[in-house]
Every structure is written in structure tokens, then in C-alpha cells.
Design a protein around this motif. Sequence first.
Motif, PDB file in Angstrom:
ATOM      1  N   GLN A  87       0.848  -1.194   0.000  1.00 29.20           N
ATOM      2  CA  GLN A  87       0.000   0.000   0.000  1.00 29.20           C
ATOM      3  C   GLN A  87       0.877   1.235   0.000  1.00 29.20           C
ATOM      4  O   GLN A  87       1.848   1.321   0.747  1.00 29.20           O
ATOM      5  CB  GLN A  87      -0.941   0.003   1.211  1.00 29.20           C
ATOM      6  CG  GLN A  87      -1.981   1.100   1.153  1.00 29.20           C
ATOM      7  CD  GLN A  87      -3.099   0.887   2.150  1.00 29.20           C
ATOM      8  OE1 GLN A  87      -2.914   0.226   3.178  1.00 29.20           O
ATOM      9  NE2 GLN A  87      -4.277   1.424   1.860  1.00 29.20           N
ATOM     10  N   SER A  88       0.521   2.168  -0.840  1.00 31.37           N
ATOM     11  CA  SER A  88       1.199   3.457  -0.869  1.00 31.37           C
ATOM     12  C   SER A  88       0.172   4.534  -0.593  1.00 31.37           C
ATOM     13  O   SER A  88      -1.028   4.318  -0.765  1.00 31.37           O
ATOM     14  CB  SER A  88       1.895   3.672  -2.224  1.00 31.37           C
ATOM     15  OG  SER A  88       0.991   3.496  -3.280  1.00 31.37           O
ATOM     16  N   PRO A  89       0.601   5.705  -0.142  1.00 35.67           N
ATOM     17  CA  PRO A  89      -0.332   6.773   0.229  1.00 35.67           C
ATOM     18  C   PRO A  89      -1.302   7.106  -0.896  1.00 35.67           C
ATOM     19  O   PRO A  89      -0.901   7.276  -2.050  1.00 35.67           O
ATOM     20  CB  PRO A  89       0.596   7.950   0.539  1.00 35.67           C
ATOM     21  CG  PRO A  89       1.864   7.308   0.971  1.00 35.67           C
ATOM     22  CD  PRO A  89       2.000   6.077   0.124  1.00 35.67           C
ATOM     23  N   GLY A  90      -2.557   7.145  -0.560  1.00 36.54           N
ATOM     24  CA  GLY A  90      -3.579   7.517  -1.524  1.00 36.54           C
ATOM     25  C   GLY A  90      -4.041   6.396  -2.433  1.00 36.54           C
ATOM     26  O   GLY A  90      -4.917   6.584  -3.269  1.00 36.54           O
ATOM     27  N   LYS A  91      -3.467   5.228  -2.249  1.00 37.30           N
ATOM     28  CA  LYS A  91      -3.858   4.089  -3.082  1.00 37.30           C
ATOM     29  C   LYS A  91      -4.450   2.978  -2.226  1.00 37.30           C
ATOM     30  O   LYS A  91      -4.155   2.861  -1.043  1.00 37.30           O
ATOM     31  CB  LYS A  91      -2.652   3.559  -3.856  1.00 37.30           C
ATOM     32  CG  LYS A  91      -2.113   4.502  -4.914  1.00 37.30           C
ATOM     33  CD  LYS A  91      -1.025   3.834  -5.739  1.00 37.30           C
ATOM     34  CE  LYS A  91      -0.517   4.748  -6.822  1.00 37.30           C
ATOM     35  NZ  LYS A  91       0.545   4.089  -7.637  1.00 37.30           N
ATOM     36  N   GLU A  92      -5.263   2.147  -2.843  1.00 37.99           N
ATOM     37  CA  GLU A  92      -5.818   1.010  -2.143  1.00 37.99           C
ATOM     38  C   GLU A  92      -4.751  -0.062  -1.940  1.00 37.99           C
ATOM     39  O   GLU A  92      -3.811  -0.180  -2.714  1.00 37.99           O
ATOM     40  CB  GLU A  92      -6.993   0.428  -2.940  1.00 37.99           C
ATOM     41  CG  GLU A  92      -8.227   1.323  -2.955  1.00 37.99           C
ATOM     42  CD  GLU A  92      -9.433   0.625  -3.542  1.00 37.99           C
ATOM     43  OE1 GLU A  92     -10.505   1.248  -3.597  1.00 37.99           O
ATOM     44  OE2 GLU A  92      -9.316  -0.556  -3.935  1.00 37.99           O
ATOM     45  N   ARG A  93      -4.970  -0.850  -0.899  1.00 44.49           N
ATOM     46  CA  ARG A  93      -4.079  -1.972  -0.661  1.00 44.49           C
ATOM     47  C   ARG A  93      -4.186  -2.961  -1.811  1.00 44.49           C
ATOM     48  O   ARG A  93      -5.277  -3.254  -2.292  1.00 44.49           O
ATOM     49  CB  ARG A  93      -4.455  -2.649   0.658  1.00 44.49           C
ATOM     50  CG  ARG A  93      -3.508  -3.745   1.106  1.00 44.49           C
ATOM     51  CD  ARG A  93      -4.003  -4.351   2.397  1.00 44.49           C
ATOM     52  NE  ARG A  93      -5.254  -5.047   2.209  1.00 44.49           N
ATOM     53  CZ  ARG A  93      -6.029  -5.487   3.207  1.00 44.49           C
ATOM     54  NH1 ARG A  93      -5.661  -5.257   4.467  1.00 44.49           N
ATOM     55  NH2 ARG A  93      -7.156  -6.120   2.955  1.00 44.49           N
ATOM     56  N   GLU A  94      -3.064  -3.478  -2.227  1.00 42.91           N
ATOM     57  CA  GLU A  94      -3.019  -4.404  -3.356  1.00 42.91           C
ATOM     58  C   GLU A  94      -2.414  -5.735  -2.928  1.00 42.91           C
ATOM     59  O   GLU A  94      -1.356  -5.767  -2.296  1.00 42.91           O
ATOM     60  CB  GLU A  94      -2.167  -3.811  -4.491  1.00 42.91           C
ATOM     61  CG  GLU A  94      -2.005  -4.727  -5.687  1.00 42.91           C
ATOM     62  CD  GLU A  94      -1.020  -4.193  -6.721  1.00 42.91           C
ATOM     63  OE1 GLU A  94      -0.274  -3.238  -6.399  1.00 42.91           O
ATOM     64  OE2 GLU A  94      -0.982  -4.736  -7.841  1.00 42.91           O
ATOM     65  N   GLY A  95      -3.073  -6.800  -3.260  1.00 37.90           N
ATOM     66  CA  GLY A  95      -2.506  -8.126  -3.029  1.00 37.90           C
ATOM     67  C   GLY A  95      -1.451  -8.403  -4.081  1.00 37.90           C
ATOM     68  O   GLY A  95      -1.729  -8.348  -5.267  1.00 37.90           O
ATOM     69  N   VAL A  96      -0.252  -8.703  -3.655  1.00 35.22           N
ATOM     70  CA  VAL A  96       0.866  -8.883  -4.566  1.00 35.22           C
ATOM     71  C   VAL A  96       1.111 -10.352  -4.886  1.00 35.22           C
ATOM     72  O   VAL A  96       1.313 -10.727  -6.047  1.00 35.22           O
ATOM     73  CB  VAL A  96       2.142  -8.263  -3.966  1.00 35.22           C
ATOM     74  CG1 VAL A  96       3.342  -8.533  -4.862  1.00 35.22           C
ATOM     75  CG2 VAL A  96       1.954  -6.772  -3.744  1.00 35.22           C
ATOM     76  N   ALA A  97       1.113 -11.183  -3.868  1.00 35.75           N
ATOM     77  CA  ALA A  97       1.455 -12.596  -4.070  1.00 35.75           C
ATOM     78  C   ALA A  97       0.991 -13.412  -2.874  1.00 35.75           C
ATOM     79  O   ALA A  97       0.856 -12.878  -1.765  1.00 35.75           O
ATOM     80  CB  ALA A  97       2.960 -12.753  -4.239  1.00 35.75           C
ATOM     81  N   ASN A  98       0.735 -14.699  -3.093  1.00 37.30           N
ATOM     82  CA  ASN A  98       0.479 -15.589  -1.970  1.00 37.30           C
ATOM     83  C   ASN A  98       0.766 -17.025  -2.370  1.00 37.30           C
ATOM     84  O   ASN A  98       0.867 -17.357  -3.551  1.00 37.30           O
ATOM     85  CB  ASN A  98      -0.937 -15.433  -1.398  1.00 37.30           C
ATOM     86  CG  ASN A  98      -2.027 -15.799  -2.387  1.00 37.30           C
ATOM     87  OD1 ASN A  98      -2.058 -16.923  -2.890  1.00 37.30           O
ATOM     88  ND2 ASN A  98      -2.933 -14.879  -2.649  1.00 37.30           N
ATOM     89  N   VAL A  99       0.909 -17.866  -1.359  1.00 41.38           N
ATOM     90  CA  VAL A  99       1.198 -19.274  -1.594  1.00 41.38           C
ATOM     91  C   VAL A  99       0.806 -20.068  -0.357  1.00 41.38           C
ATOM     92  O   VAL A  99       0.864 -19.559   0.762  1.00 41.38           O
ATOM     93  CB  VAL A  99       2.705 -19.479  -1.919  1.00 41.38           C
ATOM     94  CG1 VAL A  99       3.578 -19.139  -0.717  1.00 41.38           C
ATOM     95  CG2 VAL A  99       2.983 -20.882  -2.411  1.00 41.38           C
ATOM     96  N   LEU A 100       0.370 -21.300  -0.558  1.00 41.34           N
ATOM     97  CA  LEU A 100       0.089 -22.193   0.557  1.00 41.34           C
ATOM     98  C   LEU A 100       1.403 -22.757   1.081  1.00 41.34           C
ATOM     99  O   LEU A 100       2.263 -23.154   0.290  1.00 41.34           O
ATOM    100  CB  LEU A 100      -0.812 -23.348   0.138  1.00 41.34           C
ATOM    101  CG  LEU A 100      -2.317 -23.079   0.064  1.00 41.34           C
ATOM    102  CD1 LEU A 100      -3.038 -24.302  -0.473  1.00 41.34           C
ATOM    103  CD2 LEU A 100      -2.871 -22.687   1.424  1.00 41.34           C
ATOM    104  N   THR A 101       1.544 -22.822   2.377  1.00 38.47           N
ATOM    105  CA  THR A 101       2.797 -23.302   2.952  1.00 38.47           C
ATOM    106  C   THR A 101       3.026 -24.783   2.682  1.00 38.47           C
ATOM    107  O   THR A 101       4.155 -25.249   2.708  1.00 38.47           O
ATOM    108  CB  THR A 101       2.824 -23.053   4.464  1.00 38.47           C
ATOM    109  OG1 THR A 101       1.737 -23.773   5.073  1.00 38.47           O
ATOM    110  CG2 THR A 101       2.684 -21.567   4.779  1.00 38.47           C
ATOM    111  N   CYS A 102       1.954 -25.521   2.389  1.00 45.04           N
ATOM    112  CA  CYS A 102       2.110 -26.950   2.100  1.00 45.04           C
ATOM    113  C   CYS A 102       2.252 -27.206   0.611  1.00 45.04           C
ATOM    114  O   CYS A 102       2.250 -28.353   0.169  1.00 45.04           O
ATOM    115  CB  CYS A 102       0.941 -27.740   2.683  1.00 45.04           C
ATOM    116  SG  CYS A 102      -0.668 -27.114   2.265  1.00 45.04           S
TER     117      CYS A 102
END
Length: 121
Positions: free
Chosen positions: A39-54
Motif C-alpha cells: 500500500q502506498s499513500p492515496g492508493k488502495e491496498r493491493e494483493g501482490v502474491a500468496n502461496v500455501l505453505t504446504c
Amino acid sequence: HVQLVESGGGSVQAGGSLNLSCAASGYPYNCFCMGWFRQSPGKEREGVANVLTCGSTPYLADSVKGRFTVSFDNAKNTIYLQMKSLKVEDTATYYCAAADECYGLGKVGDFWGQGTQVTVS
């Protein structure tokens, strides 16, 4: 209790690289989802990446595909975000998050790291 401790980040020139890491402790399940938001000022939070630990096919946002890589080290219970070819628009505070599943990651009740600043100039 669950703790997410981030490290990495900093300042870099456009085209450069940075690596972020987030170590998880206390999660009650062996298989859970970890991810990165920014998230940067004035912008919405953005999902960048994710992964399951298994193990799963990692998710990467279109804005970072081909430049960022996400991975998880089971031995260290740590998620990594390798960022290459950084752009000025990648400047943001980056947060790691954890939840039971990747669907809807980032919702109220999920666990969050403290955030780390990435500045690209």
C-alpha cells in the motif's frame, strides 16, 4: 500466538532488485496461506502474491508477474518475495499476511506483519 516478522526492503534505483522475507511463528496449522500486500499513500491496498505453505501454485498479481517471485521455506517457516526490475510504481509499504486459506487473504481477522518500506527512485 501468531507472529509475522518481516525483514528486507529499503531503497533502490529503478531496475534494481530487493528481497523481502517474513518469518511466521505460532500458527496453529502446518498448512496455511501466506502472502504479500502493498500500500502506498492515496492508493488502495493491493494483493501482490500468496502461496500455501504446504505447496501450491503461487499467485502473483498481474502488475508484478515476470518481475517478482514468491516462495516459502518450510524449514524456516518463512515466505520470501524476490523483486527484480523494480519500477517507481512499486514504491509502497509491503506487508505479509497469513490466514487459513488463500481465498480472501487480507480480510479482517487475518494476521499481519509490521510492514516494511520499499522505495524505488
